[in-house]
Structures are given as structure tokens and as C-alpha cells.
Write an enzyme that holds these catalytic residues in place. Structure first.
Site, PDB file in Angstrom:
ATOM      1  N   CYS A 211       5.704  14.372  -8.319  1.00 23.86           N
ATOM      2  CA  CYS A 211       5.373  15.737  -8.736  1.00 23.86           C
ATOM      3  C   CYS A 211       5.972  15.976 -10.112  1.00 23.86           C
ATOM      4  O   CYS A 211       6.664  15.127 -10.658  1.00 23.86           O
ATOM      5  CB  CYS A 211       5.983  16.736  -7.767  1.00 23.86           C
ATOM      6  SG  CYS A 211       5.585  16.420  -6.065  1.00 23.86           S
TER       7      CYS A 211
ATOM      8  N   ARG B 139       1.234  14.082 -13.258  1.00 24.01           N
ATOM      9  CA  ARG B 139       2.146  13.680 -12.175  1.00 24.01           C
ATOM     10  C   ARG B 139       1.734  14.269 -10.825  1.00 24.01           C
ATOM     11  O   ARG B 139       2.260  13.865  -9.793  1.00 24.01           O
ATOM     12  CB  ARG B 139       3.585  14.116 -12.486  1.00 24.01           C
ATOM     13  CG  ARG B 139       4.182  13.491 -13.734  1.00 24.01           C
ATOM     14  CD  ARG B 139       5.582  14.019 -13.978  1.00 24.01           C
ATOM     15  NE  ARG B 139       6.458  13.682 -12.889  1.00 24.01           N
ATOM     16  CZ  ARG B 139       7.149  12.531 -12.810  1.00 24.01           C
ATOM     17  NH1 ARG B 139       7.027  11.646 -13.774  1.00 24.01           N
ATOM     18  NH2 ARG B 139       7.926  12.266 -11.788  1.00 24.01           N
TER      19      ARG B 139
ATOM     20  N   TRP C 283       2.259  16.837  -6.060  1.00 25.80           N
ATOM     21  CA  TRP C 283       1.477  15.722  -5.525  1.00 25.80           C
ATOM     22  C   TRP C 283       1.954  15.578  -4.094  1.00 25.80           C
ATOM     23  O   TRP C 283       2.996  15.031  -3.810  1.00 25.80           O
ATOM     24  CB  TRP C 283       1.750  14.438  -6.314  1.00 25.80           C
ATOM     25  CG  TRP C 283       1.007  13.263  -5.786  1.00 25.80           C
ATOM     26  CD1 TRP C 283       1.468  12.300  -4.937  1.00 25.80           C
ATOM     27  CD2 TRP C 283      -0.359  12.927  -6.045  1.00 25.80           C
ATOM     28  NE1 TRP C 283       0.482  11.396  -4.664  1.00 25.80           N
ATOM     29  CE2 TRP C 283      -0.650  11.747  -5.316  1.00 25.80           C
ATOM     30  CE3 TRP C 283      -1.357  13.501  -6.824  1.00 25.80           C
ATOM     31  CZ2 TRP C 283      -1.901  11.145  -5.343  1.00 25.80           C
ATOM     32  CZ3 TRP C 283      -2.597  12.903  -6.844  1.00 25.80           C
ATOM     33  CH2 TRP C 283      -2.855  11.742  -6.114  1.00 25.80           C
TER      34      TRP C 283
ATOM     35  N   ASN D 103      11.159  16.863  -6.472  1.00 27.96           N
ATOM     36  CA  ASN D 103      10.254  15.709  -6.597  1.00 27.96           C
ATOM     37  C   ASN D 103      10.929  14.547  -5.881  1.00 27.96           C
ATOM     38  O   ASN D 103      12.077  14.230  -6.165  1.00 27.96           O
ATOM     39  CB  ASN D 103      10.035  15.366  -8.074  1.00 27.96           C
ATOM     40  CG  ASN D 103       9.237  14.070  -8.231  1.00 27.96           C
ATOM     41  OD1 ASN D 103       8.428  13.731  -7.372  1.00 27.96           O
ATOM     42  ND2 ASN D 103       9.521  13.328  -9.284  1.00 27.96           N
ATOM     43  N   GLY D 104      10.238  13.959  -4.922  1.00 30.64           N
ATOM     44  CA  GLY D 104      10.829  12.852  -4.155  1.00 30.64           C
ATOM     45  C   GLY D 104      10.528  13.027  -2.679  1.00 30.64           C
ATOM     46  O   GLY D 104       9.609  13.767  -2.308  1.00 30.64           O
TER      47      GLY D 104
ATOM     48  N   GLU E 264      -8.688 -10.208  -6.338  1.00 28.69           N
ATOM     49  CA  GLU E 264      -8.214  -9.002  -7.031  1.00 28.69           C
ATOM     50  C   GLU E 264      -8.002  -9.266  -8.527  1.00 28.69           C
ATOM     51  O   GLU E 264      -8.367  -8.449  -9.378  1.00 28.69           O
ATOM     52  CB  GLU E 264      -6.918  -8.482  -6.380  1.00 28.69           C
ATOM     53  CG  GLU E 264      -6.294  -7.270  -7.031  1.00 28.69           C
ATOM     54  CD  GLU E 264      -7.191  -6.041  -7.109  1.00 28.69           C
ATOM     55  OE1 GLU E 264      -6.860  -5.125  -7.875  1.00 28.69           O
ATOM     56  OE2 GLU E 264      -8.270  -6.019  -6.463  1.00 28.69           O
TER      57      GLU E 264
ATOM     58  N   LYS F 213      -9.913  -7.240 -11.522  1.00 30.36           N
ATOM     59  CA  LYS F 213      -9.202  -6.545 -12.610  1.00 30.36           C
ATOM     60  C   LYS F 213      -9.768  -6.978 -13.959  1.00 30.36           C
ATOM     61  O   LYS F 213     -10.043  -6.174 -14.837  1.00 30.36           O
ATOM     62  CB  LYS F 213      -7.686  -6.817 -12.548  1.00 30.36           C
ATOM     63  CG  LYS F 213      -7.005  -6.095 -11.385  1.00 30.36           C
ATOM     64  CD  LYS F 213      -6.735  -4.651 -11.619  1.00 30.36           C
ATOM     65  CE  LYS F 213      -7.661  -3.646 -10.985  1.00 30.36           C
ATOM     66  NZ  LYS F 213      -7.906  -3.597  -9.602  1.00 30.36           N
TER      67      LYS F 213
ATOM     68  N   GLU G  21     -13.400  -5.564 -14.435  1.00 29.79           N
ATOM     69  CA  GLU G  21     -13.628  -4.118 -14.591  1.00 29.79           C
ATOM     70  C   GLU G  21     -13.079  -3.551 -15.891  1.00 29.79           C
ATOM     71  O   GLU G  21     -13.577  -2.522 -16.362  1.00 29.79           O
ATOM     72  CB  GLU G  21     -13.107  -3.348 -13.378  1.00 29.79           C
ATOM     73  CG  GLU G  21     -11.649  -3.384 -13.107  1.00 29.79           C
ATOM     74  CD  GLU G  21     -11.319  -2.568 -11.857  1.00 29.79           C
ATOM     75  OE1 GLU G  21     -11.852  -1.465 -11.698  1.00 29.79           O
ATOM     76  OE2 GLU G  21     -10.516  -3.051 -11.043  1.00 29.79           O
TER      77      GLU G  21
ATOM     78  N   HIS H 225     -17.008 -26.997  -3.041  1.00 26.15           N
ATOM     79  CA  HIS H 225     -18.336 -26.797  -2.421  1.00 26.15           C
ATOM     80  C   HIS H 225     -19.270 -26.053  -3.359  1.00 26.15           C
ATOM     81  O   HIS H 225     -20.269 -25.489  -2.943  1.00 26.15           O
ATOM     82  CB  HIS H 225     -18.175 -26.037  -1.092  1.00 26.15           C
ATOM     83  CG  HIS H 225     -17.274 -26.734  -0.133  1.00 26.15           C
ATOM     84  ND1 HIS H 225     -17.631 -27.897   0.522  1.00 26.15           N
ATOM     85  CD2 HIS H 225     -15.997 -26.467   0.246  1.00 26.15           C
ATOM     86  CE1 HIS H 225     -16.612 -28.303   1.283  1.00 26.15           C
ATOM     87  NE2 HIS H 225     -15.617 -27.458   1.136  1.00 26.15           N
TER      88      HIS H 225
ATOM     89  N   LYS I  49     -13.045   6.696 -11.247  1.00 27.93           N
ATOM     90  CA  LYS I  49     -11.835   6.471 -10.442  1.00 27.93           C
ATOM     91  C   LYS I  49     -12.137   6.649  -8.960  1.00 27.93           C
ATOM     92  O   LYS I  49     -11.608   5.942  -8.105  1.00 27.93           O
ATOM     93  CB  LYS I  49     -10.743   7.440 -10.878  1.00 27.93           C
ATOM     94  CG  LYS I  49      -9.431   7.260 -10.134  1.00 27.93           C
ATOM     95  CD  LYS I  49      -8.846   5.872 -10.385  1.00 27.93           C
ATOM     96  CE  LYS I  49      -7.605   5.551  -9.584  1.00 27.93           C
ATOM     97  NZ  LYS I  49      -7.254   4.148  -9.621  1.00 27.93           N
TER      98      LYS I  49
HETATM   99  C1  AGP Z   1     -10.353  -0.757  -8.495  1.00 21.08           C
HETATM  100  O1  AGP Z   1      -9.601  -0.968  -9.624  1.00 21.08           O
HETATM  101  C2  AGP Z   1     -11.520   0.126  -8.693  1.00 21.08           C
HETATM  102  N1  AGP Z   1     -11.157   1.368  -9.240  1.00 21.08           N
HETATM  103  C3  AGP Z   1     -12.414   0.266  -7.467  1.00 21.08           C
HETATM  104  O2  AGP Z   1     -12.823  -1.014  -7.057  1.00 21.08           O
HETATM  105  C4  AGP Z   1     -11.757   0.965  -6.278  1.00 21.08           C
HETATM  106  O3  AGP Z   1     -10.817   0.151  -5.683  1.00 21.08           O
HETATM  107  C5  AGP Z   1     -12.847   1.324  -5.249  1.00 21.08           C
HETATM  108  O4  AGP Z   1     -13.766   2.181  -5.849  1.00 21.08           O
HETATM  109  C6  AGP Z   1     -12.236   1.965  -3.999  1.00 21.08           C
HETATM  110  O5  AGP Z   1     -11.633   3.165  -4.320  1.00 21.08           O
HETATM  111  P1  AGP Z   1     -10.720   3.895  -3.226  1.00 21.08           P
HETATM  112  O6  AGP Z   1      -9.563   3.008  -2.915  1.00 21.08           O
HETATM  113  O7  AGP Z   1     -10.312   5.180  -3.880  1.00 21.08           O
HETATM  114  O8  AGP Z   1     -11.586   4.132  -2.020  1.00 21.08           O
END
Ligand code: AGP
Length: 609
Positions: free
Chosen positions: A2, A27, A74, A100-101, A482, A486, A489, A505, A604
Site C-alpha cells: 500500500c 502501490r 492494496w 502497510n504490511g 516461462e 518472457k 512477449e 524428437h 495486463k
Molecule cells: C504474462 O507475462 C502475461 N502478462 C500473460 O501471459 C498473463 O500471464 C496471462 O494473461 C494470465 O493473466 P492472469 O494471471 O492475470 O490471469
């Protein structure tokens, strides 16, 4: 995470505090509040939603006060609502507290205070602080003494700001495991969770350390340790612009969030202790009522699910399936009242995950969400929710939410193992101790050894690449996925993650002297297997970048570049091993000059199907 702000001085604290809160909105932004002392009386104003909502309310009132504290929230305990917004007060509205915490022992403190007649108005952990001070004031009229005693009763992490109509010209603060900084002005002083809050007014700051208290007046600042002994502190001059300060000096939120991971993992462990430890129970799901688990998620959260499968199957022997939520909802899954469906989602608003969970509920399944946003849709739909305490994740590329999801999944596996008696209490304690080591090991990698510089150099070698292959095995195979995600994206370079044993394979055909092959090769039961996979890559002139443990020789010899990471228990190694891959992708995208925090074509939270 927060945002706290406080002001005492000649100007109108209402404006200064509101202004500061707006600069800390990154925050937390689900509710906000302010407390002022006006004509000797304590006045508290709170509003759900963004700070703008509170500002509109306050601007209708002609308020002036020379002292005030404020908070942008938050949520961690208690859903976003004005009753749970800070500041929180005592029974007689003479004391206002912003925090905050996480107060880990708030349940027992609340019960004790209720037994002494205190009335609680919120669902928060924070409110106990105001009532504790009120209770201590029955023993001593000295407000600072009462404050100090109240703080000594708290367990967990906290940055606390307090004002009171009983002490009209002072702000009282305490810090342990949560940031608090004091801004020094001329005839005015400030407190805040972070410097952006008061940077337009002063760049002179004192950073409080853990176990420190302070009393701030407009012309003085006194700092004490928790025993009340006075302390001298260094005054720093902040060299940053406000934009820089919001990122705490990091170039992008993504880099800042990568470096926040040791803290957010520690918070996720402590935030979930109340149901893992002792005779605590995870409300809403009977751990013995299901015989199968299905994990549903998207993107990075799906990769966390794949690792969750390892944790749960190995610590409980319950069969676990992991599905992309967008596929689950159309594959007519076999799901019924004997199934526990776990939906993993940082935002709690991802349409595919919500719809998949809805389908599972319709078919009678029990549902558990692992989520980072209190009050989000999934937390309202699921039978129960385990929270990750990563704080707001601003960068689209998920980093700290991922490692806190792995932490929450490991804690869940320990809990199910304990409740279903597949894990002895000795084993449980041993695994828990190993988990507690992870934040400091990650700190070691990020801050002590500054491995980030090494990753930066390697990224410089590859930022012109057009393709990349990531390899991992066993519990680190999803880390290869993963790492590739990264890179894709944020740098728009085509990348694939593959189980290292699967390479021969097919994907091995891709390998030549131009192909960077990033291999997760830390110690564990498949190390020898990974070593032979690296030899296969080397034989085709692939450019090997390996993630290895300190003292590794065999894989290092075959690698063009190696990044050493601290050794942890193999199960927990994904939480550490993903960090150099996050940094690698970050630096490549940064070298390419892209807007790392807002990559093209991505959102996001994906709220459409
Ligand atoms: C990951 O870096 C991306 N922003 C995206 O793949 C994300 O993980 C996916 O859209 C799922 O989002 P969520 O965890 O908010 O459901």
C-alpha cells in the site's frame, strides 16, 4: 503493498497528503483514506476505488489542517470497501492508524481486545493497532510510550503512521520489514512509503530501518529504536525525478518488480501462515473431499500451474491435470463434486480462466483461486482463495506474481500433505524450512552478487537473434516455457520452450551456430540427463547459455555463457532459476529500445475471450 503519506507543517495537509497519495497510486489503488485534526478533533474520510474518488469527496468540504496522514490501499486482509480502507481508529475515534504490511498475529490480538470490550468495524489486520494503542493508554498517559508498547505486541511486517487528537502536532511512525521514509522540509516534515510522495517538496530524506520508531513534528524529527533509545540517522539527498522515483530508480517497472521478488515471496509465505501452521485451516475447501485436482490458467499463470502439479502430486499423491483455461472450457472435461479445480490468475479478471472455473462449478467441482488481487471477480466466485502478496504488478510481463504463485502452490501442497497425512510433521517442517530459505537465496543472487550485470552482458550478445530455444527438464521444464514466453512477449523474438529430453524428437533440427539455446541445468535428479542434452546441442554448434549452480563444471564447459544461481532444494529451484531468464528477456527488450512495461498487442489483464 500500500502507500502511506503523512504531513505536518504550515500548508494544508489535506492537499499535500492527497497529492502524495496520487504519486504512490502504483502501490495500490482499490480504496483510499485520510485523517486530519481539525479544531482539535480527529476527522477520518475514506472512499472505495481510486484516490480521485476520495479527492472529489474532500473537495466538497472546505477542510484545512496542518497535520494529516493518508493511505492508498492494496487489499491483503478484507475486500476493497470503505470500511476496510485506512485510516483505522480506536473505539473513541481519537487515534488514526495507516499501515502497510501484514500483521500476522492479528486474529489473536483481535480476540484479546474484543474480550476487553473493543468493537471492531473492519475485516482488516490493521485495525488492531489503533485499539492496542487505546488499550495501552489505559496503563500510561504518555502517548509515545503507549505507541511503543502497542508496536511491541505486533508480529509480521509493518510501516505504521499514527496521529491522534490526544497529541495534535505529532505523527508517530514505526517500521519493520516494510518501507518508510521521512521527508525533511523547512518548517514542515513528511512521512511516506516511498520518496515520490514528497519529492516535489523536498529531496532530503531519512530512510527508517527495521525496528525503528520516530516522532515527527513540523520543526523536529526524533528517531528511536524499539526500546525507546534515541538514534542518529543519515540524511540522504534524493537524485531522482518523480517518474524515476516511482520506479525506485529502476528504468522500468518490470526490472523493479524482478528485484521486489525476495520481498514478495517472503510476504506470500507470511501472509498464508495463518492456515498452514498450527491447527490453522484453509476455509471453504475440505482437504479430504476430493480425489482429483484440475489446475486451469493462462499464460504465465499456466506455467505456474505446471509446477504446482509437481508439488501437489509429489507431496500428496493426488492426481493433478493442468489445462489452458481457454482449452479446458471446450474439451468437455471430466469434472464432478469429487474434483478440486484450482484457478491461478494474477489479475483475477482473465475471461478464459473465469469461464473455465464457472464451468467447473456448474459440474459440481469445489473451486480454489490463487490470486494477487483481493476483491477481483475470481475471488468472489471461487469457494476459497489463496492470495499471493506480490503487491500491484504494473508491468504487463508477469514476474513477481509468477514466483509468488509458485510459493503459494508449494504452501498449498504442504497443507494438503499435512491434512491428508501424506506428509509427516518432520517432513513438513523440513520442507517449510527449505521454503523459508528462498527469499534470502534470491536476494543473494540479485543484490549481493549483482548477477544482473552478467546477464546484461550475455543479453548484449543475443539481442539481434531472430529465434531462441529454451530447454529444461522435470520441475524446470515449465521454467523453459516461462523463459521463452518472457522473451516473446517483450522482445518480439520468436522463442520456444521445450522439455530437454523431447528436443531430439524434432526441435534439434532448428539448431545451428546462430541459435541461442538457453538451458536450465541446475543440480538435481535429472542433471546428468540435461548434461547429455547440452552435449547434443553443442554437437550441432548451438550457442549454449546455461543456468547452473555454483561450482558446476560439466555443463559450464559446454556452454558459451553460464549464469550461476544459488542452490536450493530441487523442488524450489524453479523459483530461483526463472530470475536470470526474466533479466535476460528484460535486457534484450531494453537493448532493442522497446517499451518493456507496455509491450505491443498485450494487455495486463485479458478480460475478453
Ligand atoms: C504474462 O507475462 C502475461 N502478462 C500473460 O501471459 C498473463 O500471464 C496471462 O494473461 C494470465 O493473466 P492472469 O494471471 O492475470 O490471469
Amino acid at each position: 503493498m500500500c502507500g502511506i503519506v503523512g504531513y505536518v507543517g504550515k500548508d494544508n495537509a489535506k492537499n499535500v497528503v492527497l497529492d502524495g497519495l496520487k504519486r504512490l497510486e502504483y502501490r495500490g489503488y482499490d480504496s483510499a483514506g485520510i485523517a486530519l485534526i481539525i479544531n482539535g478533533e480527529l476527522k477520518v474520510y475514506k472512499k472505495e476505488g481510486k484516490i480521485r474518488n476520495l479527492e472529489i469527496e474532500l473537495n466538497k468540504l472546505n477542510l484545512f489542517s496542518s497535520i494529516g496522514i493518508g493511505h492508498t490501499r492494496w487489499a491483503t486482509h478484507g475486500k476493497p470497501a470503505s470500511k476496510n480502507a485506512h485510516p483505522h481508529s480506536d473505539c473513541f475515534q481519537k487515534i488514526a492508524v495507516v499501515h502497510n504490511g501484514i500483521i500476522e498475529n492479528y486474529v489473536e490480538l483481535r480476540k484479546e481486545l474484543q474480550s476487553k470490550g473493543h468493537k471492531f468495524l473492519s475485516e482488516t489486520d490493521t485495525e488492531v493497532i489503533a485499539h492496542l494503542i487505546e488499550e495501552e493508554l489505559k496503563e500510561t498517559p504518555n502517548f509515545f510510550e503507549a505507541f511503543k508498547r502497542a508496536v511491541s505486541r505486533l508480529k509480521g511486517s509493518y510501516a505504521i503512521g499514527v496521529i491522534s487528537s490526544l497529541q495534535q502536532d505529532k505523527i508517530f511512525v514505526a517500521r519493520k520489514d516494510s518501507p518508510l521514509v521521512i521527508g525533511l522540509g523547512e518548517g514542515e516534515n513528511f512521512i511516506a512509503s516511498d520518496v515520490p510522495a514528497f519529492l516535489p517538496y523536498t529531496n532530503k530524506a531519512i530512510f527508517l530501518d527495521d525496528f525503528e520508531l520516530a516522532v515527527i513534528e513540523k520543526d523536529s524529527v526524533e528517531i528511536f529504536d524499539f526500546n525507546g533509545e534515541k538514534k542518529e540517522k543519515e540524511v540522504h539527498t534524493i537524485p531522482w525525478s518523480i517518474a524515476q522515483a516511482e520506479k525506485a530508480g529502476y528504468k522500468h517497472f518490470m526490472l523493479k518488480e524482478i528485484f521486489e521478488q525476495p520481498r514478495s515471496i517472503a510476504d506470500t509465505i507470511s501472509g498464508n501462515m495463518s492456515w498452514l501452521k498450527g491447527d490453522g485451516k484453509l476455509e471453504g475447501v475440505n482437504p479430504k473431499s476430493f480425489d482429483r485436482i484440475q489446475i486451469i490458467a493462462c499464460g504465465t499463470s499456466y506455467h505456474a500451474g505446471l509446477i504446482g502439479k509437481f508439488y501437489i502430486e509429489n507431496l500428496t499423491r493426488i492426481q493433478v491435470e493442468v489445462d489452458y483455461a481457454s482449452e479446458y472450457r471446450y474439451r468437455n472435461p471430466i469434472v464432478n463434486e469429487k474434483t478440486l479445480v484450482i484457478a491461478i490468475t494474477q489479475s483475477g479478471e482473465t475471461a478464459d480462466t473465469l469461464a473455465a472455473m464457472k464451468l467447473a462449478k456448474e459440474k459440481g467441482a469445489k473451486t480454489l483461486a490463487i490470486c494477487n488481487v483481493i476483491g477481483s471477480t475470481i475471488t468472489r466466485e471461487a469457494d476459497t482463495t489463496i492470495y499471493t502478496y506480490a503487491g500491484p504488478e504494473i508491468s504487463v510481463a508477469s514476474t513477481k506474481a509468477f514466483t509468488t504463485q509458485l510459493t503459494a502452490l508449494f504452501v498449498l501442497a504442504l497443507y494438503l500433505g499435512k491434512e491428508r497425512k501424506t506428509l509427516s510433521s518432520e517432513k513438513l517442517e523440513a520442507y517449510f524450512k527449505l521454503l523459508m530459505e528462498v527469499p534470502s537465496k534470491m536476494e543473494e543472487f540479485l543484490n549481493t552478487e549483482k548477477k544482473e550485470e552478467i546477464v546484461k552482458k550475455i543479453a548484449l550478445e543475443f539481442y539481434k537473434a531472430s529465434d531462441a530455444l529454451y530447454l529444461g527438464r522435470y520441475v524446470n521444464y515449465p521454467i523453459a516455457l516461462e523463459g521463452a514466453l518472457k522473451l516473446k512477449e517483450i522482445s518480439y523474438i520468436h522463442a520456444e520452450g521445450y522439455p530437454a529430453g523431447e528436443m531430439k524428437h524434432g526441435p534439434i533440427a532448428l539448431i545451428d551456430e546462430t541459435m541461442p539455446v538457453i538451458v536450465v541445468a541446475t543440480k538435481g535428479k535429472v542433471y546428468e540427463k540435461v548434461l547429455s542434452n547440452v552435449e547434443e546441442v553443442k554437437a550441432r554448434k548451438g550457442r549454449v547459455v546455461s543456468i547452473v549452480n555454483k561450482g558446476d563444471k560439466a555443463v559450464k564447459q559446454l556452454s558459451e555463457f553460464s549464469i550461476e544461481v544459488p542452490e536450493v532444494n530441487e523442488f524450489l529451484s524453479p523459483i530461483i532459476n526463472v530470475v536470470p531468464l526474466q533479466l535476460f528477456a528484460y535486457y534484450i527488450a531494453d537493448f532493442l529500445g522497446y517499451d518493456v512495461d507496455q509491450p505491443r498487442n498485450l494487455a495486463k489483464s485479458v478480460t475478453v475471450e
